[in-house]
Design an enzyme around this catalytic site. Structure first.
Site, PDB file in Angstrom:
ATOM      1  CE1 TYR A   1      63.018 -22.970 -11.115  1.00  0.00           C
ATOM      2  CE2 TYR A   1      62.077 -23.756 -13.176  1.00  0.00           C
ATOM      3  CZ  TYR A   1      62.284 -22.740 -12.261  1.00  0.00           C
ATOM      4  OH  TYR A   1      61.758 -21.489 -12.508  1.00  0.00           O
TER       5      TYR A   1
ATOM      6  CB  SER B   1      58.563 -22.048 -14.063  1.00  0.00           C
ATOM      7  OG  SER B   1      59.297 -22.291 -15.250  1.00  0.00           O
TER       8      SER B   1
END
Length: 341
Positions: free
Chosen positions: A182, A169
């Site tokens: 995350y 990401s």
């Protein structure tokens, strides 16, 4: 810097540019008949990637933790003519990964390409996060990547060919609030993927690090929100669904498959994600200060310790909010992103 060091750096830069140019001109090797294993392949981006690889005449194996989701995903892929098998597996469990790899090899004979895609997401301020949130993120998005990659590497090295792609990401490039667990897991996955490429390329194995920005997959309905749930969900869901800030998942999947097929070292998806990553690389202090200012306008600590999923929040929202998130909801319906109970 003395002249010897300067000339050395210039020579290294020249070699790197030459290799990049050569790689860019090299035609992509056909993947016809290859076996592709996709973790987290039962819904969202993973399911769309399975469809794209199937169009290249690949045999597809997908795994996930939810057997019902897998069954539905398998039916979708088979209806489109794909050769597919489904395996229930929690990638955080090394034993389950070993069993899954064994099943895929028994069915298809080998694994040519691994796509590490499984992920979880928890949204909320640090004050509402626990150690368990960090452990859960690391178990799935770092250790899951390690378990699967190390499990397929021996056969790829022995064969002198193979591809491993890890879907990270932009949060693995820039740690963004309020997604600290995350971001930590994605940073670790980026480090592993980049280092792995350096170590195994000599054996003919290519490793690609994929760093998407926001995509319209419907996965916002699976996200877990902590703190001030509705306020946290508001900004996150709008970002994950509005076309000006989020990327169409089909376009993203095509770009990812092309990058994997070409053995590209890194692919950052969306101009917004690329701009953020490049700016952070050049001016980390400035970007950190900007994100600090952004964090001050985001919802603060919530009093409740309750965890609420995105589907619950979206389904109870007003008509305006539901209209604004309609594109993401439609994508979710197409990609097996059923509401979480």
């Amino acid at each position: 810097m003395n002249s010897k060091t300067r000339y050395g750096l210039l020579a290294a830069s020249g070699v790197a540019l030459a290799l990049a140019f050569k790689s860019a001109r090299r035609p992509a090797r056909t993947m016809r008949g290859d076996v592709v294993l996709i973790t987290g392949g039962s819904r969202g981006l993973g399911l769309r990637l399975a469809e794209e690889f199937a169009l290249l005449d690949c045999s597809i194996a997908i795994c996930a933790r939810d057997s019902a989701e897998l069954e539905r995903a398998g039916e979708v892929l088979e209806s489109k003519g794909a050769r597919v098998m489904t395996v229930v597996c929690d990638v955080a469990d090394e034993g389950q990964v070993a069993a899954m790899i064994h099943q895929v090899r028994n069915r298809f004979g080998r694994i040519d390409t691994l796509v590490n895609n499984a992920g979880v997401i928890s949204v909320g301020p640090l004050e509402n996060m626990s150690k368990a949130d960090f452990e859960d993120a690391m178990n799935v998005m770092f250790w899951g990547v390690v378990h699967c990659s190390l499990a397929v590497l021996p056969e790829m090295i022995e064969r002198g060919a193979g591809r491993i792609a890890t879907i990270t990401s932009v949060a693995g490039k820039v740690s963004v609030p309020p997604l600290l667990p995350y971001s930590c897991a994605k940073h670790a996955a980026v480090a592993f993927s980049e280092g792995l490429r350096s170590e195994v390329s000599q054996y003919g194995v290519s490793v690609s690090t994929i760093a998407p920005g926001l995509m319209r997959t419907g996965s916002h309905r699976q996200a877990q929100f902590k703190g001030q749930h509705k306020k946290e969900a508001l900004w996150f869901m709008l970002g994950a669904t509005l076309p000006l800030v989020s990327m169409d998942v089909s376009r993203a999947a095509r770009q990812i498959v092309r990058a994997v097929q070409n053995g590209k070292a890194e692919k950052i998806l969306s101009w917004q994600a690329s701009l953020l990553s490049r700016t952070h690389g050049a001016f980390p202090g400035i970007v950190s200060e900007i994100l600090s200012l952004v964090n001050r306008v985001l919802p603060g600590k919530g009093q409740s310790s309750e965890i609420v999923n995105g589907a619950t929040i979206e389904d109870s929202a007003g008509p305006l909010f539901r209209a604004l998130t309609s594109l993401g909801r439609v994508a979710g319906e197409q990609l097996n992103e059923r509401p979480v109970s």
